[in-house]
Design a protein around this motif. Structure first.
Motif, PDB file in Angstrom:
ATOM      1  N   ILE A 121      -5.993   2.378  -5.303  1.00 41.57           N
ATOM      2  CA  ILE A 121      -5.344   1.323  -4.521  1.00 41.57           C
ATOM      3  C   ILE A 121      -6.325   0.190  -4.262  1.00 41.57           C
ATOM      4  O   ILE A 121      -5.983  -0.998  -4.382  1.00 41.57           O
ATOM      5  N   ALA A 122      -7.561   0.548  -3.939  1.00 35.66           N
ATOM      6  CA  ALA A 122      -8.583  -0.470  -3.690  1.00 35.66           C
ATOM      7  C   ALA A 122      -8.806  -1.334  -4.923  1.00 35.66           C
ATOM      8  O   ALA A 122      -8.910  -2.565  -4.824  1.00 35.66           O
ATOM      9  N   ALA A 123      -8.856  -0.701  -6.100  1.00 35.33           N
ATOM     10  CA  ALA A 123      -9.079  -1.448  -7.332  1.00 35.33           C
ATOM     11  C   ALA A 123      -7.893  -2.345  -7.649  1.00 35.33           C
ATOM     12  O   ALA A 123      -8.060  -3.499  -8.082  1.00 35.33           O
ATOM     13  N   THR A 124      -6.680  -1.835  -7.410  1.00 28.30           N
ATOM     14  CA  THR A 124      -5.466  -2.607  -7.693  1.00 28.30           C
ATOM     15  C   THR A 124      -5.354  -3.839  -6.805  1.00 28.30           C
ATOM     16  O   THR A 124      -4.999  -4.933  -7.265  1.00 28.30           O
ATOM     17  N   LEU A 125      -5.667  -3.675  -5.528  1.00 27.20           N
ATOM     18  CA  LEU A 125      -5.518  -4.771  -4.569  1.00 27.20           C
ATOM     19  C   LEU A 125      -6.800  -5.570  -4.365  1.00 27.20           C
ATOM     20  O   LEU A 125      -6.812  -6.536  -3.598  1.00 27.20           O
ATOM     21  N   VAL A 126      -7.873  -5.131  -5.030  1.00 22.68           N
ATOM     22  CA  VAL A 126      -9.176  -5.783  -4.922  1.00 22.68           C
ATOM     23  C   VAL A 126      -9.632  -5.842  -3.462  1.00 22.68           C
ATOM     24  O   VAL A 126      -9.948  -6.911  -2.907  1.00 22.68           O
ATOM     25  N   SER A 153     -11.696  -3.087  -0.317  1.00 26.02           N
ATOM     26  CA  SER A 153     -12.573  -1.925  -0.206  1.00 26.02           C
ATOM     27  C   SER A 153     -11.777  -0.667   0.119  1.00 26.02           C
ATOM     28  O   SER A 153     -10.662  -0.733   0.640  1.00 26.02           O
ATOM     29  N   GLN A 154     -12.376   0.507  -0.171  1.00 29.23           N
ATOM     30  CA  GLN A 154     -11.709   1.760   0.151  1.00 29.23           C
ATOM     31  C   GLN A 154     -11.567   1.928   1.660  1.00 29.23           C
ATOM     32  O   GLN A 154     -10.594   2.530   2.137  1.00 29.23           O
ATOM     33  N   GLU A 155     -12.517   1.406   2.427  1.00 32.39           N
ATOM     34  CA  GLU A 155     -12.418   1.485   3.885  1.00 32.39           C
ATOM     35  C   GLU A 155     -11.217   0.704   4.384  1.00 32.39           C
ATOM     36  O   GLU A 155     -10.526   1.122   5.318  1.00 32.39           O
ATOM     37  N   THR A 156     -10.962  -0.446   3.743  1.00 34.96           N
ATOM     38  CA  THR A 156      -9.791  -1.245   4.115  1.00 34.96           C
ATOM     39  C   THR A 156      -8.510  -0.493   3.777  1.00 34.96           C
ATOM     40  O   THR A 156      -7.541  -0.509   4.539  1.00 34.96           O
ATOM     41  N   VAL A 157      -8.509   0.185   2.640  1.00 40.80           N
ATOM     42  CA  VAL A 157      -7.341   0.985   2.252  1.00 40.80           C
ATOM     43  C   VAL A 157      -7.096   2.067   3.296  1.00 40.80           C
ATOM     44  O   VAL A 157      -5.960   2.298   3.722  1.00 40.80           O
ATOM     45  N   LYS A 158      -8.162   2.740   3.722  1.00 43.17           N
ATOM     46  CA  LYS A 158      -8.026   3.799   4.735  1.00 43.17           C
ATOM     47  C   LYS A 158      -7.421   3.247   6.018  1.00 43.17           C
ATOM     48  O   LYS A 158      -6.609   3.899   6.677  1.00 43.17           O
ATOM     49  N   THR A 159      -7.825   2.024   6.368  1.00 38.50           N
ATOM     50  CA  THR A 159      -7.284   1.384   7.569  1.00 38.50           C
ATOM     51  C   THR A 159      -5.799   1.125   7.420  1.00 38.50           C
ATOM     52  O   THR A 159      -5.007   1.395   8.336  1.00 38.50           O
ATOM     53  N   TYR A 160      -5.403   0.633   6.244  1.00 40.21           N
ATOM     54  CA  TYR A 160      -3.985   0.383   5.986  1.00 40.21           C
ATOM     55  C   TYR A 160      -3.182   1.676   6.041  1.00 40.21           C
ATOM     56  O   TYR A 160      -2.096   1.732   6.633  1.00 40.21           O
ATOM     57  N   VAL A 167       0.833  -1.196   0.000  1.00 38.24           N
ATOM     58  CA  VAL A 167       0.000   0.000   0.000  1.00 38.24           C
ATOM     59  C   VAL A 167       0.873   1.252   0.000  1.00 38.24           C
ATOM     60  O   VAL A 167       0.600   2.219  -0.724  1.00 38.24           O
ATOM     61  N   LEU A 168       1.946   1.244   0.795  1.00 41.28           N
ATOM     62  CA  LEU A 168       2.849   2.400   0.848  1.00 41.28           C
ATOM     63  C   LEU A 168       3.465   2.670  -0.520  1.00 41.28           C
ATOM     64  O   LEU A 168       3.562   3.829  -0.948  1.00 41.28           O
ATOM     65  N   ARG A 169       3.856   1.627  -1.221  1.00 44.94           N
ATOM     66  CA  ARG A 169       4.440   1.812  -2.551  1.00 44.94           C
ATOM     67  C   ARG A 169       3.412   2.399  -3.527  1.00 44.94           C
ATOM     68  O   ARG A 169       3.748   3.222  -4.378  1.00 44.94           O
ATOM     69  N   LEU A 170       2.172   1.977  -3.397  1.00 45.25           N
ATOM     70  CA  LEU A 170       1.122   2.521  -4.269  1.00 45.25           C
ATOM     71  C   LEU A 170       0.830   3.978  -3.936  1.00 45.25           C
ATOM     72  O   LEU A 170       0.574   4.791  -4.823  1.00 45.25           O
ATOM     73  N   ILE A 171       0.883   4.328  -2.662  1.00 51.24           N
ATOM     74  CA  ILE A 171       0.720   5.727  -2.259  1.00 51.24           C
ATOM     75  C   ILE A 171       1.828   6.565  -2.894  1.00 51.24           C
ATOM     76  O   ILE A 171       1.585   7.646  -3.440  1.00 51.24           O
ATOM     77  N   ALA A 172       3.047   6.063  -2.818  1.00 52.42           N
ATOM     78  CA  ALA A 172       4.196   6.782  -3.373  1.00 52.42           C
ATOM     79  C   ALA A 172       4.122   6.904  -4.888  1.00 52.42           C
ATOM     80  O   ALA A 172       4.705   7.825  -5.477  1.00 52.42           O
ATOM     81  N   ASP A 173       3.383   6.003  -5.504  1.00 47.94           N
ATOM     82  CA  ASP A 173       3.204   6.057  -6.955  1.00 47.94           C
ATOM     83  C   ASP A 173       2.114   7.053  -7.333  1.00 47.94           C
ATOM     84  O   ASP A 173       1.799   7.234  -8.502  1.00 47.94           O
TER      85      ASP A 173
END
Length: 223
Positions: A182-187, A189-196, A169-175
């Motif tokens: 990020i949610a679409a890439t990792l399949v 939810s956006q809520e899960t991304v927010k948690t990460y 997730v950190l690498r995707l943020i940096a990209d």
């Protein structure tokens, strides 16, 4: 959107070009949830006014007389302490190296000066909440272009504190990816991304998404 106590978000506009300054102030003051509490044309005055007027957000130009926007941002962000105000940097593409330095200095985000008024308003509201504003396509160009100049800091215990998925997730943020991307890439939810994202910031002791981007490049986690 207003501050937690229900009052308008207080904004200080700092730009050495009077026309731009007036234009920003006019756009901002027309919003019921925003209030321009001051204007100035140099970074030193911005720092002084921030101490007197207590704005929630400073809309900051980069190249200015007396004290430039980078140094002003560093002072406003408060090195090593809880920063006094959020700083939203506005600039042009030919100043992108300066913007990178401003982000390192503690800016909460940046916009281009030719961005539509709606983006400026959205940016102010976003950083006022404590979130970071990083336009994905601009982030890729900005940070990516100067990544080769950032000396990698190597693998540290801080990095090891992240799980493999958090590192991903950190690498995707940096990209420059947004939460939805990020949610679409990792399949997930956006809520899960927010948690990460929240876990990453907490584990690494970072203030916001902007610092996460700079951290990832400095650590050599992305190329």
């Amino acid at each position: 959107m207003t501050t937690p106590d229900g009052v308008p978000i207080r904004v200080l506009v700092c730009d050495d070009q009077a026309l731009i300054r007036t234009g920003f102030a006019t756009i901002i003051d027309a919003q019921p949830d925003l209030e321009v509490v001051g204007e100035c044309g140099d970074g030193r005055t911005a720092v002084d006014l921030a101490g007197k007027l207590h704005p929630d957000v400073v809309v900051m130009d980069v190249r200015m007389p007396v004290l430039d926007g980078i140094e002003a941002t560093r002072l406003l962000a408060g090195a090593g302490v809880e920063h006094l105000v959020k700083v939203l940097v506005v600039t042009t593409f030919n100043l992108d190296e300066y913007v990178y330095e401003a982000l390192r200095a503690g800016a909460s985000g940046f916009l281009l000066k030719d961005a539509p008024p709606a983006q400026l308003l959205h940016g102010i509201r976003t950083v006022a909440t404590g979130a970071a504003l990083l336009a994905p396509e601009v982030t890729r160009q900005l940070v990516g272009r100067y990544a080769s100049r950032i000396r990698p800091m190597g693998h540290t215990p801080d990095d090891a504190a992240l799980t493999p998925r958090e590192l991903e997730v950190l690498r995707l943020i940096a990209d420059g990816r947004s939460n939805s991307e990020i949610a679409a890439t990792l399949v997930i939810s956006q809520e899960t991304v927010k948690t990460y994202v929240s876990r990453i910031l907490t584990k690494l002791g970072l203030r916001d998404r902007v610092q996460a981007v700079v951290y990832a490049y400095r650590r050599g986690l992305v190329t």
